[in-house]
Design an enzyme around this catalytic site. Structure first.
Site, PDB file in Angstrom:
ATOM      1  N   ASP A  46      -9.061  -2.263  -0.873  1.00 28.50           N
ATOM      2  CA  ASP A  46      -8.028  -2.841  -0.001  1.00 28.50           C
ATOM      3  C   ASP A  46      -8.164  -4.340   0.185  1.00 28.50           C
ATOM      4  OD1 ASP A  46      -5.853  -1.620   1.167  1.00 28.50           O
ATOM      5  OD2 ASP A  46      -7.097  -0.372   2.446  1.00 28.50           O
ATOM      6  N   THR A  47      -9.329  -4.870  -0.084  1.00 30.74           N
ATOM      7  CA  THR A  47      -9.541  -6.296   0.115  1.00 30.74           C
ATOM      8  C   THR A  47      -9.496  -7.060  -1.196  1.00 30.74           C
ATOM      9  OG1 THR A  47     -11.925  -6.165  -0.101  1.00 30.74           O
ATOM     10  CG2 THR A  47     -11.027  -5.816   2.098  1.00 30.74           C
TER      11      THR A  47
END
Lengths: 785, 785
Positions: free
Chosen positions: A473-474
């Site tokens: 997600d990052t």
């Protein structure tokens, strides 16, 4: 170094001192009403959706730690001394203390001033409430006159406002007291009533927190406990609580049981029957029995007996137990996830659903259909959805110009594939499901659109555009061109294509199968020709086309996921497969698990984005991000290296953390999201326990790949890949309407290779266990050789 | 009943016991860096925007109350006893205690174990930091060996994530220690550094909260204070704090001063000069002096001397002081407003700007232009905007089909009108300002569009459609027709039209003036013919066209705002004006102020919406919503009833609450948003102190209407409306480049009516005080008669 141990049958974790490094918690839930509780009574409750129907309040990340909770105070009315039988919040040193976290219940026991106390907390299967059974026993020879106070602090229903919009929400509560019961609602009533009642006469009560606690006092020393009586306050606005006071006289050796019940209802009147039932000792005992039976049935669907006790303990009890929790609540609500913003994750819930199809086929079926309705016509999906409405959204941090997460929709194919293989229920593909825009199509059509979306969103290297991010997600890789690409999603895409090819063939859509096979072939060739770095597969390309996870990088040289998935997705040729996993071992292996990548990024890099917002060795910046470790287990099993696979399984297994809790911090009976990497001063410290894809994938890796029990469309595969030292082991598993009792003989000390497979004593030539669907038990004997 | 008193010069409020009913706070701020501090050291800090640049953390609505803060611990190293010289957080009974909230500074003094302690907290005018000057004195005859610990808990910059996204934000902090200074930043550094340093050698420090506090301990008993030394921990992720330990030896009667400085900087290196300056006693004393001079200058722009001491105290010090705070922070950030969601309110900031044009003309000018850029081309405006970007938004609860608040844009006209009359600066009307869409126009054009919007959005009764709501944010009156109308906005529209007519005439746009006068006339006729209920003006029409605030209603019969504004907006004919204000007195007057309406709604009504989500007598459901009370003061002054006007002013005046703090709860030196109405069990309890439009409007009502000093385009009006008993009074006021010393003679015991007006001894025939702009003092003598 340990704060407790597992019970002899493995079904309880027994904490023997209260001051655990973090609150060690349990989820008590019937999948509708959910109560989280720590080993000292801390925690909170909600109904269906923790954002919109929060019942009890919790102060996350508080000082002092872990407040408030479901508290009891015992006050000796001779001496005026008072204490909490759960240690918190009064924190008096108890003479004895024990907390037993079991399957759907938690029991906290203590002894102080001669009074033995035992509180059993549970949520019944069929009603949306929680029960606290409080047993008091006087163990000394003198009569005791005591007052018992119960304490529960309500949340103002809307959890976000309760934290952030005080000037509004502090003016909406309304309480009342009638028939020995405290009622609480919001004035507009749109969100229903909570009630709190007791089996015993409530002598006095408080509904206004400040009236009970007193100014500048805390839960540790409420002014009304000090005084020995409540003030019968009501909350009209402010902070509603349910506090009751009951006077109890205990003769020597006498035992008394007070039952408290806290629940939610539509109308005040509807509480009567529930209160009657759940304050009756017999009824409550029966409900506890039903709960136990239900959990036994859940666990009985898969049982193992191997030479490794930890493996048995994790697989037979705690890993499936955690999987039920992640299936129910995704990454939404815990002591670290505040149940407000995130909602249920699309990718998360898809993966969670992959782990429990064998025991909850109906619930998985429904979840898959619910997920599919969060798909857009073009094939991408909302990133999260909310349990009350089922409706999805993108999180605020999503990149508006790349408004998709490149992996989300592809997980749907993998989850449906697993469901089909587990159940054979091809009818799900015909189910009509709406798209976000309102039009509809069969579930099969939805799966095709998922493929289409990725096919239509390839970048300059002909790899999937990363969108807002991929599984990581990052890994946002921002930039003006919106051109960053994910090698890993390319692999996932290949895996999804292979799965859809299989489905299409079974579903008599052979043209689709042919076409998807072609796309898969070309993606495979393409990945192999453009992303192999000499020793491993690179991870991604930035917006500028620079590789990430390549030998030419100073930091972030080698990533775990593109090595494990090169194998899982059947992209890597054999020689590359072994080689890249050997490199993984060389660069990423630590005593506490495999690193997500190495070396960590030592400074923020705007071209990499989110991943470099974490200091080295934390979260996605090269911690041991546990979710990815079972993928290494699977990869090593696919390569036949059973000892390596087991080593990787064991390194992050919760049970193996039990003797190192001062390093590991979190609960030693469940998985955590991450363990800090070797550049952190607290190397080995786990964070964010309970809600993690690690649960589902560890279960899959262990059962399908180490034990090798894999459902297919037409049969059950038994193809283990185990530590050579295991002489034999046994699995009992439910599959397609029959129970299989599988015994594996490894007297030749191998890791892999089935020489002979017998079902009900007959040799099966193709070594595939047939489907019987006859509700009987079948004996499978497997000889490795 | 009181917890303190005002100092003899009125410039300090001195709290004499620490356990105030709520934290009694002060704002220390240079309008960029802001530190809120309670009387026991609780509170937090931020830089420019409390949402995006939060420096210190606060746990709102916590148990125990008011944690954390800017704490100090004194530990006697002979006895190991420790305490806090601010009472909190250790809560030891101090031998002496005093807190002095002054103008931009707070001093907390105490005595315990023979050690006199005094802490002076302030924020300097020109640097973005806060200073704590800690003076210790040994008052006994024995030498004292003590350790002094300082404690500040950092917020993780992004205040929303700090509360709601723990799994992310708990993994981003990074601290370091060098040159006697603690540095803290986020790993991605995009949000700059905080630093904490001291004038004295720091013997040991802690940057990791858990290392300092210890598990299951709290700020009341940190493990490192118990041990007498810090552990030199760093935060890498987790919760960063700035804790320092300094050993001090105090001989008998010896005094030592330790200075702490906490601030924000772009680069670590840039802290050196600041630390040097602000740890130097002489420099700090100089800065304190500059601060005092600056506040004196602020207050000197308007000074009064009347026979009423409370009136003088409020008008000369505390009301303007509060107005600076509301101008700076609108309704955004306090101990009850969490500084996250709301932002700066459009209507709020417009009104706040109306109160301080006389002293801050340049800042008001800029604010008006900033506000205007949040207007859409069609004339409506964003409801809130954020200080860092200046950009606006609608709140989440805004009705998507009625995406405007019907009053917001009209306030802009009233605020610009006030600015023009105060300054005569017509050039502001020519300023080019963008609309939200990107096109631009003069500020005058923006004002015209505001009129256009309301004109184009009238409902079935030809009254302004209410949109999401009007001034009453909870008067949402939902319904399928989007047809609900606000009578009150009709009145506000009329007032705005009259103001724009005046502006247009002065601005040589007489055609506009003619056209707006026409619209105004027709709106006035219309309101008078359709909304007069026989005894008063009704308040609104629901989506179905039902009246609210009418005699035919069972609840919500009579509303304050449409009576006061009927007069303020010059809509009511004389007879109606007196009659409706008499009805206000009959139905809405209570001992603690005027109710917003009566009777309260006793159940939720979906056709009324938000206003009925509050229990009776709370917030917008018929509390004493203080903001509306000064409008009654103005209305009564316009009617010439000076005693009534003064009574209404006095009822909500903070000073008059000083002797009833156990009923009033909040600070007796500033206004609160609301006081509970008579149906609440705690009738008279104030809530949500500090940030309220009450501050601006009370100042306007008192100065412009009771004292009667009103700027116009061409002169200053002096037309008081006072209690008959006042024999005389004096006002000194700055206006258009000259100082006016005004003395009013009321020896005839009247309320209103100027018989004679002299300037510099000469009679002025038209009774208007001329503009001199000569930087001199002019003497004005007014005779009532």
């Amino acid at each position: 170094m340990n704060y407790g141990n597992f019970s002899s049958d493995g079904k309880e974790y027994i904490i023997t001192r209260p001051d655990t490094p973090t609150p060690w918690i349990n989820y008590l839930s019937n999948s509708n009403y959910c109560a989280m509780i720590s080993n000292t009574g801390g925690g909170y409750s909600f109904h269906v959706d923790p954002r919109d129907r929060r019942i009890l309040r919790y102060r996350y990340n508080n000082v002092p730690m872990d407040r408030p909770g479901r508290y009891l105070y015992i006050r000796d009315n001779h001496t005026s001394e008072y204490w909490s039988p759960t240690w918190q919040p009064v924190l008096k040193n108890l003479d004895e203390y024990k907390c037993r976290h079991g399957l759907g219940y938690t029991i906290i026991e203590s002894l102080y001033q001669g009074i033995k106390a035992k509180i059993t907390y549970f949520v019944p299967l069929d009603n949306d409430l929680e029960v606290w059974i409080f047993t008091l026993k006087n163990t000394i020879t003198k009569q005791k006159e005591i007052s018992v106070f119960s304490y529960a602090e309500f949340c103002l229903w809307r959890a976000l406002g309760d934290q952030n919009d005080l000037q509004y929400i502090q003016n909406v509560a309304l309480t009342s007291f009638a028939n020995n019961t405290i009622y609480y609602s919001l004035f507009d009533r749109s969100t229903r009533y909570a009630f709190f009642s007791s089996s015993h006469q409530i002598n006095s009560y408080d509904c206004d927190r400040e009236a009970f606690i007193g100014p500048y006092h805390s839960e540790s020393n409420p002014i009304r406990v000090e005084k020995g009586k409540c003030s019968n306050s009501q909350a009209l606005g402010g902070n509603p609580v349910a506090v009751t006071c009951t006077d109890v006289i205990l003769d020597p050796e006498e035992e008394k049981i007070i039952i408290y019940v806290l629940g939610v209802i539509d109308e005040k009147n509807n509480s009567k029957g529930l209160i009657q039932k759940y304050t009756d000792q017999k009824e409550v005992k029966l409900e506890l029995q039903k709960l136990s039976t239900s959990w036994d049935a859940y666990l009985d669907a898969f049982k193992i007996n191997t030479p490794d006790k930890n493996f048995n303990l994790v697989l037979n009890v705690w890993n499936p137990y955690q999987c039920r929790t992640t299936f129910d609540w995704s990454r939404y609500v815990s002591f670290y996830e505040t149940g407000i913003g995130r909602g249920m994750g699309f990718r998360d819930s898809s993966q969670d659903a992959m782990a429990i199809g064998y025991v909850y086929p109906k619930r998985v079926r429904q979840r898959l259909l619910d997920l599919a309705q969060n798909q857009f016509e073009e094939g991408k999906v909302y990133h999260v959805f909310f349990p009350l409405s089922g409706k999805g959204t993108f999180p605020e941090y999503a990149n508006k110009e790349r408004l998709f997460f490149s992996d989300d929709h592809l997980w749907m194919i993998l989850a449906v594939s697993d469901y089909l293989k587990e159940t054979g229920d091809m009818s799900i593909l015909d189910e009509n499901v709406k798209f976000v825009e309102g039009s509809d199509g069969s579930l099969y059509d939805h799966l095709k659109r998922a493929i289409e979306f990725t096919k239509n969103n390839l970048g300059n290297h002909k790899l999937p555009l990363i969108g807002t991010a991929d599984w990581n997600d990052t890994m946002s890789l921002p930039g003006p061109n919106n051109a960053s690409e994910s090698v890993w999603v390319g692999m996932q895409f290949h895996k999804a294509l292979l799965s859809l090819v299989e489905i299409a063939e079974k579903y008599d859509h052979s043209n689709d199968a042919i076409s998807y096979r072609k796309i898969a072939h070309s993606m495979k060739e393409h990945i192999n020709s453009t992303t192999w770095d000499g020793d491993w597969y690179i991870r991604a390309f930035t917006d500028n086309g620079e590789p990430i996870g390549s030998k030419i990088c100073d930091e972030g040289k080698i990533f775990l996921n593109t090595q494990t998935w090169a194998i899982i997705s059947e992209i890597a040729p054999k020689d590359r497969a072994y080689h890249c996993m050997d490199e993984v071992r060389k660069f990423l292996n630590t005593e506490y698990g495999l690193l997500l990548f190495d070396p960590p990024y030592t400074k923020f890099n705007p071209e990499l984005g989110g991943i470099t917002t974490f200091p080295p060795s934390l979260k996605e910046n090269a911690s041991i991000f546990c979710h990815t470790n079972p993928w290494a287990v699977i990869a090593e099993c696919m390569l036949g290296r059973g000892d390596l696979a087991f080593e990787y399984w064991e390194k992050i297994a919760p049970t193996t953390k039990n003797m190192m809790s001062k390093i590991h911090y979190t609960e030693p009976y469940i998985y955590s999201q991450m363990i800090t990497g070797r550049d952190h001063p607290k190397f080995g410290m786990a964070k964010n326990s309970w809600l993690t894809g690690t649960a589902a994938w560890s279960l899959k890796a262990a059962t399908e790949w180490i034990l090798g029990i894999r459902p297919t469309f037409d049969a059950l595969i038994v193809d283990p890949c185990i530590p050579k030292a295991w002489e034999k082991f046994q699995i009992i598993r439910w599959f397609r309407g029959a129970l299989y009792n599988i015994e594996v003989d490894n007297s030749k000390s191998l890791s892999k290779g089935v020489k002979e497979l017998r079902v009900d004593s007959k040799i099966v030539e193709d070594q595939l266990v047939p489907i019987y669907n006859d509700n009987k038990t079948h004996h499978v004997n497997v000889l490795l050789g």
